[in-house]
Design a protein around this motif. Sequence first.
Motif, PDB file in Angstrom:
ATOM      1  N   MET A   1       9.838 -16.092  21.742  1.00 45.03           N
ATOM      2  CA  MET A   1       9.835 -14.686  21.386  1.00 45.03           C
ATOM      3  C   MET A   1       8.961 -13.870  22.337  1.00 45.03           C
ATOM      4  O   MET A   1       9.328 -12.772  22.758  1.00 45.03           O
ATOM      5  CB  MET A   1       9.339 -14.516  19.946  1.00 45.03           C
ATOM      6  CG  MET A   1       9.446 -13.103  19.437  1.00 45.03           C
ATOM      7  SD  MET A   1       8.944 -12.970  17.714  1.00 45.03           S
ATOM      8  CE  MET A   1      10.177 -14.024  16.957  1.00 45.03           C
ATOM      9  N   SER A   2       7.822 -14.422  22.699  1.00 54.83           N
ATOM     10  CA  SER A   2       6.936 -13.727  23.640  1.00 54.83           C
ATOM     11  C   SER A   2       7.598 -13.571  25.002  1.00 54.83           C
ATOM     12  O   SER A   2       7.456 -12.536  25.663  1.00 54.83           O
ATOM     13  CB  SER A   2       5.619 -14.494  23.790  1.00 54.83           C
ATOM     14  OG  SER A   2       4.904 -14.520  22.573  1.00 54.83           O
ATOM     15  N   THR A   3       8.350 -14.592  25.420  1.00 58.58           N
ATOM     16  CA  THR A   3       9.066 -14.522  26.703  1.00 58.58           C
ATOM     17  C   THR A   3      10.118 -13.429  26.667  1.00 58.58           C
ATOM     18  O   THR A   3      10.237 -12.617  27.598  1.00 58.58           O
ATOM     19  CB  THR A   3       9.730 -15.869  27.023  1.00 58.58           C
ATOM     20  OG1 THR A   3       8.718 -16.876  27.114  1.00 58.58           O
ATOM     21  CG2 THR A   3      10.494 -15.803  28.343  1.00 58.58           C
TER      22      THR A   3
ATOM     23  N   ALA B   1      10.185 -10.850  24.706  1.00 59.43           N
ATOM     24  CA  ALA B   1       9.496  -9.568  24.632  1.00 59.43           C
ATOM     25  C   ALA B   1       9.030  -9.122  26.014  1.00 59.43           C
ATOM     26  O   ALA B   1       9.133  -7.941  26.373  1.00 59.43           O
ATOM     27  CB  ALA B   1       8.309  -9.665  23.678  1.00 59.43           C
ATOM     28  N   ALA B   2       8.534 -10.082  26.808  1.00 57.47           N
ATOM     29  CA  ALA B   2       7.985  -9.762  28.123  1.00 57.47           C
ATOM     30  C   ALA B   2       9.053  -9.283  29.105  1.00 57.47           C
ATOM     31  O   ALA B   2       8.761  -8.492  30.009  1.00 57.47           O
ATOM     32  CB  ALA B   2       7.269 -10.987  28.692  1.00 57.47           C
TER      33      ALA B   2
ATOM     34  N   VAL C   1       7.930  -9.468  15.398  1.00 58.31           N
ATOM     35  CA  VAL C   1       8.212  -9.056  16.775  1.00 58.31           C
ATOM     36  C   VAL C   1       7.194  -8.042  17.289  1.00 58.31           C
ATOM     37  O   VAL C   1       6.978  -7.943  18.502  1.00 58.31           O
ATOM     38  CB  VAL C   1       9.648  -8.502  16.936  1.00 58.31           C
ATOM     39  CG1 VAL C   1      10.663  -9.548  16.541  1.00 58.31           C
ATOM     40  CG2 VAL C   1       9.852  -7.233  16.152  1.00 58.31           C
ATOM     41  N   GLN C   2       6.572  -7.303  16.390  1.00 55.86           N
ATOM     42  CA  GLN C   2       5.546  -6.382  16.852  1.00 55.86           C
ATOM     43  C   GLN C   2       4.258  -7.118  17.208  1.00 55.86           C
ATOM     44  O   GLN C   2       3.425  -6.583  17.935  1.00 55.86           O
ATOM     45  CB  GLN C   2       5.273  -5.302  15.796  1.00 55.86           C
ATOM     46  CG  GLN C   2       6.391  -4.273  15.723  1.00 55.86           C
ATOM     47  CD  GLN C   2       6.052  -3.072  14.868  1.00 55.86           C
ATOM     48  OE1 GLN C   2       5.421  -3.183  13.825  1.00 55.86           O
ATOM     49  NE2 GLN C   2       6.482  -1.893  15.307  1.00 55.86           N
TER      50      GLN C   2
ATOM     51  N   PRO D   1       3.859  -9.740  19.327  1.00 50.58           N
ATOM     52  CA  PRO D   1       3.744  -9.865  20.792  1.00 50.58           C
ATOM     53  C   PRO D   1       3.737  -8.526  21.520  1.00 50.58           C
ATOM     54  O   PRO D   1       3.737  -8.483  22.747  1.00 50.58           O
ATOM     55  CB  PRO D   1       5.005 -10.664  21.169  1.00 50.58           C
ATOM     56  CG  PRO D   1       5.518 -11.248  19.910  1.00 50.58           C
ATOM     57  CD  PRO D   1       5.121 -10.311  18.832  1.00 50.58           C
TER      58      PRO D   1
ATOM     59  N   VAL E   1       6.073  -5.818  20.994  1.00 52.96           N
ATOM     60  CA  VAL E   1       7.366  -5.146  21.189  1.00 52.96           C
ATOM     61  C   VAL E   1       7.268  -3.728  20.639  1.00 52.96           C
ATOM     62  O   VAL E   1       6.932  -3.526  19.469  1.00 52.96           O
ATOM     63  CB  VAL E   1       8.496  -5.910  20.464  1.00 52.96           C
ATOM     64  CG1 VAL E   1       9.816  -5.153  20.592  1.00 52.96           C
ATOM     65  CG2 VAL E   1       8.641  -7.311  21.036  1.00 52.96           C
TER      66      VAL E   1
END
Length: 217
Positions: free
Chosen positions: A1-3, A5-6, A22-23, A25, A27
Amino acid sequence: MSTLAAIGTGFDCASKTEIQLVQGPGVPAERIIYANPCKQVSQIKYAASNGVQMMTFDSEIELMKVARAHPKAKLVLRIATDDSKAVCRLSVKFGATLKTSSLLLKRAKELNIDVIGVSFHVCSGCIDPENFMQAVSDAPCVFDMGREVGFSMYLLDIGGGFPGSEDTKLKFEEITSVINPALDKYFPSDSGVRITAEPGRYYAQLSYSQSTSLPPH
């Protein structure tokens, strides 16, 4: 998920918990759509208080809830699709018919709620790519209905259900060979409509099945 998001991926969330996830990381709210056709009022208020404006609807009940709890929302009208050849038939429960869509758009205008686009989901396990083409070809009709009542709609969400492995009856390439020409025909690049999708299964299925089949360390 962090990937994801990035690299700028957007996220389709179905609940307050998923929005929080999701917020975490970082987003931003503008990359989140609260895509649950049946939302709790308390969770609509949570989305509003955290800057999440985009959300789906397919009924007057949802419109009334949003008007009361989040009047500045940017709504996406979910239309029904032919899911008779899908494993998971979501249109039994979700999605507005074309006739109902016209009524809902007029009601949204009366309530002063902005409708920015159309979404559909042909459902997981779909084995007929023509279902995607039919849904794409129905969408312009709804855009026209929106324009007639004064909305400037600019978003088309073509949903998910895309296979994430090679051992499926319908391959990803077979779906894209139907979707891409349909999008070119009905929503060409100069149409001003932004196309988005929900490829959750496509991203997660193979990696998850591989990780769960590994022997314990």
